[in-house]
Design a protein around this motif. Structure first.
Motif, mmCIF file in Angstrom:
data_model
loop_
_atom_site.group_PDB
_atom_site.id
_atom_site.type_symbol
_atom_site.label_atom_id
_atom_site.label_comp_id
_atom_site.label_asym_id
_atom_site.label_seq_id
_atom_site.Cartn_x
_atom_site.Cartn_y
_atom_site.Cartn_z
ATOM 1 N N PRO A 50 0.795 -1.242 0.000
ATOM 2 C CA PRO A 50 0.000 0.000 0.000
ATOM 3 C C PRO A 50 0.827 1.292 0.000
ATOM 4 O O PRO A 50 0.433 2.274 -0.617
ATOM 5 N N ASP A 51 1.971 1.295 0.688
ATOM 6 C CA ASP A 51 2.802 2.505 0.719
ATOM 7 C C ASP A 51 3.348 2.831 -0.664
ATOM 8 O O ASP A 51 3.297 3.981 -1.104
ATOM 9 N N LEU A 52 3.870 1.832 -1.339
ATOM 10 C CA LEU A 52 4.369 2.020 -2.695
ATOM 11 C C LEU A 52 3.224 2.423 -3.622
ATOM 12 O O LEU A 52 3.382 3.286 -4.485
ATOM 13 N N ALA A 53 2.064 1.825 -3.426
ATOM 14 C CA ALA A 53 0.899 2.134 -4.256
ATOM 15 C C ALA A 53 0.503 3.606 -4.138
ATOM 16 O O ALA A 53 0.122 4.227 -5.129
ATOM 17 N N ASN A 54 0.612 4.168 -2.940
ATOM 18 C CA ASN A 54 0.280 5.589 -2.756
ATOM 19 C C ASN A 54 1.256 6.494 -3.495
ATOM 20 O O ASN A 54 0.859 7.491 -4.094
ATOM 21 N N ARG A 55 2.550 6.138 -3.485
ATOM 22 C CA ARG A 55 3.543 6.931 -4.223
ATOM 23 C C ARG A 55 3.298 6.837 -5.723
ATOM 24 O O ARG A 55 3.389 7.823 -6.449
ATOM 25 N N VAL A 56 2.969 5.627 -6.178
ATOM 26 C CA VAL A 56 2.685 5.416 -7.602
ATOM 27 C C VAL A 56 1.426 6.185 -8.001
ATOM 28 O O VAL A 56 1.379 6.801 -9.068
ATOM 29 N N LYS A 57 0.437 6.181 -7.144
ATOM 30 C CA LYS A 57 -0.820 6.886 -7.434
ATOM 31 C C LYS A 57 -0.569 8.372 -7.671
ATOM 32 O O LYS A 57 -1.142 8.963 -8.587
ATOM 33 N N ASP A 58 0.296 8.965 -6.864
ATOM 34 C CA ASP A 58 0.632 10.382 -7.040
ATOM 35 C C ASP A 58 1.270 10.635 -8.413
ATOM 36 O O ASP A 58 0.954 11.612 -9.084
ATOM 37 N N ILE A 59 2.146 9.750 -8.812
ATOM 38 C CA ILE A 59 2.815 9.895 -10.116
ATOM 39 C C ILE A 59 1.802 9.741 -11.246
ATOM 40 O O ILE A 59 1.793 10.532 -12.195
ATOM 41 N N LEU A 60 0.932 8.736 -11.150
ATOM 42 C CA LEU A 60 -0.078 8.527 -12.195
ATOM 43 C C LEU A 60 -1.037 9.717 -12.277
ATOM 44 O O LEU A 60 -1.422 10.126 -13.379
ATOM 45 N N GLU A 61 -1.404 10.276 -11.144
ATOM 46 C CA GLU A 61 -2.281 11.449 -11.150
ATOM 47 C C GLU A 61 -1.586 12.645 -11.793
ATOM 48 O O GLU A 61 -2.211 13.413 -12.526
ATOM 49 N N TYR A 62 -0.296 12.807 -11.527
ATOM 50 C CA TYR A 62 0.456 13.894 -12.156
ATOM 51 C C TYR A 62 0.489 13.706 -13.677
ATOM 52 O O TYR A 62 0.243 14.646 -14.431
ATOM 53 N N HIS A 63 0.789 12.478 -14.116
ATOM 54 C CA HIS A 63 0.805 12.209 -15.554
ATOM 55 C C HIS A 63 -0.552 12.491 -16.186
ATOM 56 O O HIS A 63 -0.630 13.046 -17.288
ATOM 57 N N LYS A 64 -1.612 12.135 -15.486
ATOM 58 C CA LYS A 64 -2.951 12.388 -16.014
ATOM 59 C C LYS A 64 -3.228 13.884 -16.097
ATOM 60 O O LYS A 64 -3.861 14.353 -17.051
ATOM 61 N N SER A 65 -2.708 14.648 -15.149
ATOM 62 C CA SER A 65 -2.965 16.091 -15.141
ATOM 63 C C SER A 65 -2.235 16.825 -16.265
ATOM 64 O O SER A 65 -2.653 17.913 -16.656
ATOM 65 N N ILE A 66 -1.155 16.246 -16.772
ATOM 66 C CA ILE A 66 -0.403 16.924 -17.836
ATOM 67 C C ILE A 66 -0.545 16.246 -19.194
ATOM 68 O O ILE A 66 0.115 16.641 -20.147
ATOM 69 N N ARG A 67 -1.401 15.259 -19.295
ATOM 70 C CA ARG A 67 -1.477 14.521 -20.557
ATOM 71 C C ARG A 67 -1.931 15.386 -21.723
ATOM 72 O O ARG A 67 -1.523 15.170 -22.856
ATOM 73 N N HIS A 68 -2.766 16.382 -21.465
ATOM 74 C CA HIS A 68 -3.202 17.259 -22.556
ATOM 75 C C HIS A 68 -2.019 18.067 -23.088
ATOM 76 O O HIS A 68 -1.973 18.389 -24.273
#
Length: 97
Positions: A50-68
């Protein structure tokens, strides 16, 4: 869940935290589909670490925010290359005259 899936999921999770690469890049490097990488990171990893998953989630959310922005840059580069190729063709035509 099979052991090889757990191992792959952890490796991919650690890799995205280290490199901050996109899902597409990671899929290419690990030889699996984007869907597999996404499922590993969003569904399987929280069960395993779960700890690693939370760090990964932040990265995926960042990528989603800049995909446009990434998409716009890719399109710009694509058409810029097409413009250069057309100019090169025109130049070679002029020389041939």
């Amino acid at each position: 869940m099979h052991d090889y899936i757990k191992e792959r999921t952890l490796k991919i999770g650690e890799y995205i935290v280290e490199t901050r690469n996109t899902v597409r890049t990671i899929a290419r490097e690990f030889g699996v589909s984007k869907s597999t990488v996404h499922k590993d990171l969003t569904e399987r990893l929280p069960e395993i670490n779960p700890d690693l998953a939370n760090r990964v989630k932040d990265i995926l959310e960042y990528h989603k925010s800049i995909r446009h922005l990434r998409g716009g840059e890719a399109t710009k580069l694509k058409y810029h290359k097409d413009d250069e190729a057309a100019e090169d063709t025109e130049d070679s035509y002029e020389v041939a005259k």
